[in-house]
Each structure stands twice: as structure tokens, then as C-alpha cells.
Design an enzyme around this catalytic site. Structure first.
Site, PDB file in Angstrom:
ATOM      1  N   ASN A   9       3.519 -21.046 -15.376  1.00  0.00           N
ATOM      2  CA  ASN A   9       2.201 -20.223 -15.861  1.00  0.00           C
ATOM      3  C   ASN A   9       1.423 -20.967 -16.922  1.00  0.00           C
ATOM      4  O   ASN A   9       1.739 -21.474 -17.929  1.00  0.00           O
ATOM      5  CB  ASN A   9       2.942 -18.990 -16.700  1.00  0.00           C
ATOM      6  CG  ASN A   9       2.053 -18.080 -17.280  1.00  0.00           C
ATOM      7  OD1 ASN A   9       0.758 -18.202 -17.101  1.00  0.00           O
ATOM      8  ND2 ASN A   9       2.779 -17.193 -18.197  1.00  0.00           N
ATOM      9  N   LYS A  11      -1.219 -20.227 -18.313  1.00  0.00           N
ATOM     10  CA  LYS A  11      -2.056 -19.334 -19.341  1.00  0.00           C
ATOM     11  C   LYS A  11      -3.481 -19.753 -19.332  1.00  0.00           C
ATOM     12  O   LYS A  11      -4.011 -20.017 -18.151  1.00  0.00           O
ATOM     13  CB  LYS A  11      -1.391 -19.511 -20.483  1.00  0.00           C
ATOM     14  CG  LYS A  11       0.301 -19.492 -20.332  1.00  0.00           C
ATOM     15  CD  LYS A  11       1.013 -19.285 -21.754  1.00  0.00           C
ATOM     16  CE  LYS A  11       2.627 -18.971 -21.519  1.00  0.00           C
ATOM     17  NZ  LYS A  11       3.372 -18.618 -22.320  1.00  0.00           N
ATOM     18  N   HIS A  96       3.423  -9.709 -18.456  1.00  0.00           N
ATOM     19  CA  HIS A  96       3.777 -10.788 -19.565  1.00  0.00           C
ATOM     20  C   HIS A  96       3.716 -10.261 -21.135  1.00  0.00           C
ATOM     21  O   HIS A  96       2.898  -9.422 -21.428  1.00  0.00           O
ATOM     22  CB  HIS A  96       3.142 -12.035 -19.216  1.00  0.00           C
ATOM     23  CG  HIS A  96       3.340 -13.205 -20.067  1.00  0.00           C
ATOM     24  ND1 HIS A  96       3.106 -13.567 -21.198  1.00  0.00           N
ATOM     25  CD2 HIS A  96       4.151 -14.209 -19.662  1.00  0.00           C
ATOM     26  CE1 HIS A  96       3.694 -14.592 -21.701  1.00  0.00           C
ATOM     27  NE2 HIS A  96       4.221 -15.179 -20.557  1.00  0.00           N
ATOM     28  N   GLU A  98       2.744 -11.532 -23.468  1.00  0.00           N
ATOM     29  CA  GLU A  98       1.519 -11.880 -24.165  1.00  0.00           C
ATOM     30  C   GLU A  98       0.378 -10.733 -23.805  1.00  0.00           C
ATOM     31  O   GLU A  98      -0.551 -10.482 -24.449  1.00  0.00           O
ATOM     32  CB  GLU A  98       0.810 -13.295 -23.911  1.00  0.00           C
ATOM     33  CG  GLU A  98       1.674 -14.264 -24.659  1.00  0.00           C
ATOM     34  CD  GLU A  98       1.575 -15.683 -23.988  1.00  0.00           C
ATOM     35  OE1 GLU A  98       0.873 -15.949 -23.015  1.00  0.00           O
ATOM     36  OE2 GLU A  98       2.567 -16.342 -24.172  1.00  0.00           O
ATOM     37  N   GLU A 168      12.169 -12.815 -20.108  1.00  0.00           N
ATOM     38  CA  GLU A 168      11.440 -13.652 -21.245  1.00  0.00           C
ATOM     39  C   GLU A 168      11.468 -13.139 -22.744  1.00  0.00           C
ATOM     40  O   GLU A 168      10.830 -12.451 -22.907  1.00  0.00           O
ATOM     41  CB  GLU A 168      10.106 -13.973 -20.888  1.00  0.00           C
ATOM     42  CG  GLU A 168       9.527 -14.542 -19.479  1.00  0.00           C
ATOM     43  CD  GLU A 168       8.466 -15.322 -19.268  1.00  0.00           C
ATOM     44  OE1 GLU A 168       8.535 -16.377 -19.271  1.00  0.00           O
ATOM     45  OE2 GLU A 168       7.399 -14.518 -19.580  1.00  0.00           O
ATOM     46  N   GLY A 174       7.153 -20.189 -26.267  1.00  0.00           N
ATOM     47  CA  GLY A 174       6.370 -21.028 -26.870  1.00  0.00           C
ATOM     48  C   GLY A 174       6.714 -21.707 -28.325  1.00  0.00           C
ATOM     49  O   GLY A 174       6.247 -22.006 -29.120  1.00  0.00           O
ATOM     50  N   SER A 214      10.510 -21.353 -23.330  1.00  0.00           N
ATOM     51  CA  SER A 214      10.839 -22.737 -23.493  1.00  0.00           C
ATOM     52  C   SER A 214      11.677 -23.413 -22.626  1.00  0.00           C
ATOM     53  O   SER A 214      12.467 -24.314 -22.746  1.00  0.00           O
ATOM     54  CB  SER A 214      11.448 -22.703 -25.231  1.00  0.00           C
ATOM     55  OG  SER A 214      10.385 -22.299 -26.026  1.00  0.00           O
TER      56      SER A 214
HETATM   57  P1  PGA Z   1       7.045 -21.269 -22.728  1.00  0.00           P
HETATM   58  O1  PGA Z   1       6.378 -20.125 -21.813  1.00  0.00           O
HETATM   59  O2  PGA Z   1       7.743 -21.955 -21.310  1.00  0.00           O
HETATM   60  O3  PGA Z   1       5.740 -22.009 -23.188  1.00  0.00           O
HETATM   61  O4  PGA Z   1       7.856 -20.830 -23.692  1.00  0.00           O
HETATM   62  C1  PGA Z   1       6.872 -19.200 -21.055  1.00  0.00           C
HETATM   63  C2  PGA Z   1       6.198 -18.193 -20.423  1.00  0.00           C
HETATM   64  O5  PGA Z   1       5.342 -17.536 -21.561  1.00  0.00           O
HETATM   65  O6  PGA Z   1       5.970 -17.748 -19.407  1.00  0.00           O
END
Ligand code: PGA
Length: 250
Positions: A9, A11, A96, A98, A168, A174, A214
Site C-alpha cells: 500500500n 498510500k 483502511h 486511515e 491491521e 506506521g 509495521s
Molecule cells: P505500515 O502500514 O506497514 O507502514 O505500518 C500498513 C498499512 O497501513 O497498510
């Protein structure tokens, strides 16, 4: 058997030049990819076509990060499943955290988006997960139950079998804090049981459940060793060709 699906992803990262470069290096690095692993790249909307052109003769698949549930119409700024299909997508991330946190996405809109994606034969990567506060106040299972029950409402078992669910935990996205394989496994097993309760054992067995939060080259193996973890959704570490390649080839 469930084929592990490893998705990147991206983003809101990568200009066209950067996206093309990353996609080309990955195609080259993953030439020996066998069919025991599915790899999906989810660049921003602006780079979908460019990435599609770079990967179209490889086994890497293209995914988008969101969609609107209508086919077309007066929805300024939105993109439909039909448009994603048109540009070469076969996957789409839905719900997601976010999107849920910053853009107020709700379980019922997740549901509409899943149905719209399936109608265009796009595979939804449906994200669920609890916040740190929810985990610390013992609400993890209740939150996940609501996200799955409401998000997947009205799907029949044929539709459900096509889904990929991404667990997740919001506190792991992140932040560099990965859920331990045991923590992830506990929730993945809970999700599998919930899917069994909702759609029956045969269907639930087919649904792939990814872990996200992560994921890095040094923790992928211990996560993938868990029996209900069928792949990963990778954010930060998917932006670098070397680390994403190491994740795919764990
Ligand atoms: P990350 O993000 O690997 O940077 O923690 C995962 C995601 O949001 O899909």
C-alpha cells in the site's frame, strides 16, 4: 489451499517517475515469482496506469486504495469500480483505518464499496482493526466483530469467498510496533471463527486473512508461520524495492 497475498500500500507516495521506477525494479526482482504467492501493488490513483504498464507482462497485480460505490455520477473527486477495472486493477483496498479515521468512513460505506467492487470483479482487501484505546479497554473483539458483521452484511457465501480481509491493528500502522505473531494469530483465529459462524466452514476456509502493521523483512517470517495468517498488507516497507522484495521472498 489459500495462496498468500502480499500487497504493498503505497498510500500518498510516489510521483509518476518514482512509481514507474519502483514497479520496474520489482518486476525484475520478482521474475522468479511462483504461483504459490500473489503480489499486489497499490499505488495512488494518479500512478495506476503507469504502474499497470510496467507490470502488465509480469505476474504482479494492480490494486487501488479506495473507490466509490456508484458506477458514475456527480461525485466530485471520486473514482468508481468500473474506472479501476478500466485502468487494469484487479484488487482494491477498502476501509483502511486511515480512511476510517481521517475521512470518517463507516462500516456501512465499507459494505457498499465491497459490493460495488465485487460487481466489477475486483477483489476487495477489506481492512479491520482496533485502536490502542480499544485494545487497552478490552474492546478488540467487539470492534472487529462489528467491522466484519456490518462491513460484510448481505454478502452471500460466493461473494464472501472472494474477499481478502486485512487485520491491521491501528496502533501498529506506521509506528514500528508490530503485533506479536501470537497477538496477530489470536485475532486472525477470532476472525476465521466469525467468518465460519457467518458463512459456514467451507467459505470461511477460503477467505484469506492478511496481517498489516509495521511488517518488515525481519518480522515477515514469524508472522507468516502462524496458521491463520495468509499474507500481509505492507505500507512503509513497500516503498523501497529491496525491502518489499525481501518481504515477498521471505
Ligand atoms: P505500515 O502500514 O506497514 O507502514 O505500518 C500498513 C498499512 O497501513 O497498510
Amino acid at each position: 489451499m489459500r495462496i498468500p497475498v502480499i500487497a504493498g500500500n503505497w498510500k500518498m507516495h510516489k510521483t509518476l517517475v518514482e512509481a514507474e521506477e519502483l514497479a520496474r525494479v520489482l518486476v525484475n526482482n520478482l521474475l522468479d515469482l511462483t504461483d504459490n504467492r500473489e503480489v499486489v501493488l497499490c499505488p495512488p490513483f494518479t500512478a495506476l496506469k503507469t504502474v499497470f504498464e510496467a507490470i502488465k507482462f509480469s505476474s504482479i497485480k494492480l490494486g487501488a486504495q479506495d473507490l466509490h460505490w456508484e458506477k458514475s455520477g456527480a461525485y466530485t473527486g471520486e473514482i468508481s469500480a468500473l474506472m479501476l477495472k478500466d485502468v487494469g486493477c484487479s484488487y482494491v483496498i477498502i476501509g483502511h483505518s486511515e480512511r476510517r479515521i481521517y475521512f470518517y468512513e463507516k462500516n456501512y460505506t465499507v459494505n457498499k464499496k465491497i459490493l460495488a467492487a465485487l460487481a466489477q470483479e475486483l477483489t476487495p482487501l477489506v481492512c479491520v482493526g482496533e485502536t490502542l484505546e480499544e485494545r487497552e479497554t478490552n474492546q478488540t473483539f467487539e470492534v472487529i466483530r462489528g467491522q466484519i458483521k456490518e462491513g460484510l452484511a448481505d454478502l452471500n457465501s460466493i461473494q464472501a469467498a472472494k474477499l481478502v480481509i486485512a487485520y491491521e491493528p491501528v496502533w501498529a500502522i506506521g509506528t514500528g510496533k508490530t503485533a506479536t505473531p501470537e497477538q496477530a494469530s489470536e485475532v486472525h483465529t477470532f476472525i476465521r471463527n466469525l467468518l465460519t459462524e457467518t458463512f459456514g466452514e467451507e467459505t470461511a476456509f477460503q477467505i484469506r486473512i492478511q496481517y498489516g502493521g509495521s511488517v518488515k523483512p525481519d518480522n515477515i517470517k514469524s508472522l507468516m508461520d502462524q496458521k491463520n495468517i495468509d499474507g500481509v498488507l505492507v505500507g512503509g516497507a513497500s516503498l523501497d524495492a529491496d525491502s518489499f522484495t525481501r518481504i515477498v521472498k521471505f
